[in-house]
Scaffold this motif. Structure first.
Motif: not given
Length: 242
Positions: A63, A79, A81, A99, A107-108, A110-112, A115
């Motif tokens: 990343d 994003f 990870v 995390n 984490f955001s 948006q990332t969730w 998931v």
């Protein structure tokens, strides 16, 4: 041999599949395991994390390398990870706590949101370890093909045109198939950029004699970077110069 490009979409997943000497076809499926019969004996690229972050690598090397590769223009499309423990939690707060415990950071939302798809892919690889599925990132792929990061966001009309022009340069004979996929799917199920992203990954799986990866293996002493469960942390692309 089949070559497959897979991307997540609102309906589940979109996959572009091409065999030698045949025109590509696309499938929209709700669950990733619906593609197992296609994936057996195929080479597949997917826009979804495979190797997780962990305490030794809170920000995956691939990343970091991808953000450098994409510069400030498109680097934000990569994003962070989460760790494996977070991915297998059932709610956002518990996932963030896991995390923080492992990586020292949340984490955001948006990332969730992706998931469940990360977890689905991890389970697929665990259940079918012999499948050839490698992680890619469409923004990296498009940038490598263009020779520089793309100018426009894929959400904009200019961005869609920019990406389509690269597809047209590589596979003009298949652009009708792309147009048909757009007309035969509903935007509430599959966005146009999902179609382009899965298609470009299929194209490089099909065309590239060998795929390059971020970070380059030479930077890692010739050994792939893996998480503690043995999942490879890489982002593959086609470096046409080599």
């Amino acid at each position: 041999m089949k070559y497959i490009g897979i991307d997540g979409c609102k309906a589940g997943w979109i996959a572009w599949i091409v065999s030698d000497n045949q025109a590509p076809v696309f499938k929209v499926v709700k669950a990733l395991d619906e593609l197992v019969s296609d994936l057996i004996g195929s080479k597949a690229l997917i826009d979804m994390p495979i190797g997780f972050s962990d305490a030794q690598a809170p920000d995956r090397l691939c990343d970091k390398a991808a953000r450098r590769f994409l510069t400030s223009k498109r680097g934000s499309s990569v994003f962070p990870v989460p760790c494996r423990e977070a991915v297998y939690q059932t709610d956002y707060i518990a996932a963030c706590n896991a995390n923080v415990q492992q990586l020292g950071k949340k984490f955001s939302k948006q990332t969730w949101g992706i998931v469940p798809k990360i977890r689905e892919l991890d389970k697929l690889i665990g259940d079918h370890p012999h499948l050839s599925i490698r992680e890619s990132h469409p923004e990296v792929v498009f940038a490598a093909l263009k020779g520089e990061p793309l100018t426009f966001s894929k959400r904009t009309q200019e961005g869609k045109e920019e990406r389509l022009s690269i597809i047209q340069q590589i596979a003009p004979q298949w652009c009708e198939a792309v147009a048909l996929a757009i007309s035969n799917t509903k935007r509430k199920d599959v966005a146009i950029d999902d179609i382009y992203d899965a298609f470009i990954m299929m194209l490089i799986a099909y065309h590239a004699p060998t795929l390059s990866c971020l970070p380059e293996l030479s930077e890692l002493g010739g050994k792939a970077d893996k998480d503690k469960n043995g999942r490879v942390r890489e982002i593959v692309y086609w470096n046409k110069v080599h």
